[in-house]
Design a protein around this motif. Structure first.
Motif, PDB file in Angstrom:
ATOM      1  N   SER A  15       0.813  -1.210   0.000  1.00 46.92           N
ATOM      2  CA  SER A  15       0.000   0.000   0.000  1.00 46.92           C
ATOM      3  C   SER A  15       0.851   1.266   0.000  1.00 46.92           C
ATOM      4  CB  SER A  15      -0.943   0.022   1.214  1.00 46.92           C
ATOM      5  OG  SER A  15      -0.199   0.084   2.429  1.00 46.92           O
ATOM      6  N   TYR A  37      -2.761  -4.728   1.888  1.00 45.98           N
ATOM      7  CA  TYR A  37      -2.574  -3.788   2.990  1.00 45.98           C
ATOM      8  C   TYR A  37      -3.064  -4.447   4.272  1.00 45.98           C
ATOM      9  CZ  TYR A  37      -7.634  -2.951   2.754  1.00 45.98           C
ATOM     10  OH  TYR A  37      -8.988  -3.112   2.765  1.00 45.98           O
ATOM     11  N   ARG A  38      -2.571  -3.954   5.413  1.00 47.27           N
ATOM     12  CA  ARG A  38      -3.028  -4.479   6.700  1.00 47.27           C
ATOM     13  C   ARG A  38      -4.103  -3.592   7.309  1.00 47.27           C
ATOM     14  NH1 ARG A  38      -1.496  -4.135  12.171  1.00 47.27           N
ATOM     15  NH2 ARG A  38       0.197  -2.685  11.675  1.00 47.27           N
ATOM     16  N   GLN A  39      -3.887  -2.280   7.300  1.00 50.05           N
ATOM     17  CA  GLN A  39      -4.845  -1.364   7.912  1.00 50.05           C
ATOM     18  C   GLN A  39      -5.211  -0.179   7.014  1.00 50.05           C
ATOM     19  OE1 GLN A  39      -2.759  -0.424  11.618  1.00 50.05           O
ATOM     20  NE2 GLN A  39      -4.321  -1.557  12.760  1.00 50.05           N
ATOM     21  N   LYS A  40      -4.284   0.294   6.217  1.00 52.24           N
ATOM     22  CA  LYS A  40      -4.456   1.552   5.486  1.00 52.24           C
ATOM     23  C   LYS A  40      -5.132   1.328   4.132  1.00 52.24           C
ATOM     24  CE  LYS A  40      -2.182   3.650   8.792  1.00 52.24           C
ATOM     25  NZ  LYS A  40      -2.852   4.552   9.755  1.00 52.24           N
ATOM     26  N   ALA A  41      -6.436   1.083   4.154  1.00 46.54           N
ATOM     27  CA  ALA A  41      -7.176   0.844   2.916  1.00 46.54           C
ATOM     28  C   ALA A  41      -7.098   2.008   1.927  1.00 46.54           C
ATOM     29  CB  ALA A  41      -8.635   0.527   3.239  1.00 46.54           C
ATOM     30  N   GLY A  62      -7.341  -6.288   1.932  1.00 47.79           N
ATOM     31  CA  GLY A  62      -6.878  -6.158   3.303  1.00 47.79           C
ATOM     32  C   GLY A  62      -6.647  -7.522   3.915  1.00 47.79           C
ATOM     33  N   ASP A  64      -4.079  -9.353   7.159  1.00 45.97           N
ATOM     34  CA  ASP A  64      -2.984  -9.412   8.116  1.00 45.97           C
ATOM     35  C   ASP A  64      -2.326 -10.781   7.965  1.00 45.97           C
ATOM     36  OD1 ASP A  64      -1.284  -9.623  10.290  1.00 45.97           O
ATOM     37  OD2 ASP A  64      -2.714  -8.792  11.726  1.00 45.97           O
ATOM     38  N   THR A  67      -2.233 -13.624  10.669  1.00 42.52           N
ATOM     39  CA  THR A  67      -3.434 -14.366  11.063  1.00 42.52           C
ATOM     40  C   THR A  67      -3.606 -15.583  10.160  1.00 42.52           C
ATOM     41  OG1 THR A  67      -4.900 -13.133   9.560  1.00 42.52           O
ATOM     42  CG2 THR A  67      -4.529 -12.203  11.763  1.00 42.52           C
ATOM     43  N   GLU A  97       7.835  -1.888  15.391  1.00 44.87           N
ATOM     44  CA  GLU A  97       6.673  -1.339  16.072  1.00 44.87           C
ATOM     45  C   GLU A  97       6.709  -1.696  17.557  1.00 44.87           C
ATOM     46  OE1 GLU A  97       5.613  -2.582  11.872  1.00 44.87           O
ATOM     47  OE2 GLU A  97       6.716  -3.403  13.568  1.00 44.87           O
TER      48      GLU A  97
END
Length: 249
Positions: A15, A37-41, A62, A64, A67, A97
């Protein structure tokens, strides 16, 4: 693969940054691309919009990768949207992070890479390729020390590389090749920024040692080149400033 026309690629972590540039370059060469992407659509949607505006094909998904359902979601999107999967670019990485848990680097940089590859090879035909993106600091971590702030990430990425290389015999049985692309610090990336914040002057020091550092666009172009390069499975492509690492190693 001699050409990307008519092929489908998944680029993990695409992303922004290197992954986004890789996705755009692959699409420009004819590949249909699953942008992950993981969070930032909104960022991923913007990448897809740019690809489509240039006449290419892409879809944002999207997922992760740490998972159980993440890797499967990307493979399902490639098959349902574009009919298959021919190229897997393992670009997603992290670990600096502070809010993701102590074991996050290993879960993402090793376990998720293996899970993504395992899911992908179920639908990849003979002649397909997997490209794993790493850094010189990670690739050479067993022989060359790195910055304290980056060491957990480096060791987890090296563990990921080793785990993927251990799967080469299984990949060969299916006619799938694995190529590793190792790069120096890349100007303008999140990782470089965080490292320079943790160790002020780190980027400039590395720039002096290497002579110059590659930009995001330059590194992405080298990754895309290796998608179709005539190299044997297991090949490592060193991009920028590897001479001193090789000498030390």
């Amino acid at each position: 693969m001699a050409t990307l026309e008519g092929t489908t690629a998944i680029v993990t972590g695409s992303s922004r940054g290197i992954g986004a540039d890789v996705a755009q370059l692959l699409a420009a060469q004819g590949a249909a691309v699953v942008v992950n992407y993981r969070q930032k659509a909104p960022r991923a949607t913007k990448v897809v919009a740019g690809i489509e505006a240039a006449g290419g094909r892409a879809v944002a998904v999207g997922a992760d990768l740490t998972t159980p359902e993440g890797p499967a979601a990307l493979v399902d999107a490639a098959v349902s949207s574009f009919g298959g999967l021919d190229l897997l670019v393992l670009n997603a990485s992290g670990g600096m992070e502070t809010s993701m848990g102590e074991d996050y680097a290993l879960r993402l940089n090793r376990d998720a890479q293996v899970a993504m590859l395992t899911a992908a090879v179920e639908v990849m035909p003979a002649g397909s390729r997997v490209v794993f993106i790493t850094s010189h600091q990670a690739h050479f971590i067993e022989k060359v020390e790195t910055m304290d702030a980056y060491e957990p990430v480096a060791r987890s990425k090296r563990a990921g590389e080793d785990a993927l290389r251990a799967l080469i015999p299984q990949l060969e049985e299916k006619g799938i090749s694995l190529v590793v692309v190792s790069g120096d610090m890349i100007e303008g990336t999140v990782t470089a920024t965080l490292l320079d914040r943790a160790t002020p002057g780190a980027i400039e020091a590395r720039r002096q040692e290497a002579g110059r550092l590659y930009s995001v666009a330059e590194f992405a172009a080298e990754i895309v080149r290796m998608a179709t390069a005539d190299v044997p499975t297991g090949h490592t492509e060193y991009v920028g400033g590897a001479e001193d690492f090789l000498a030390k190693g």
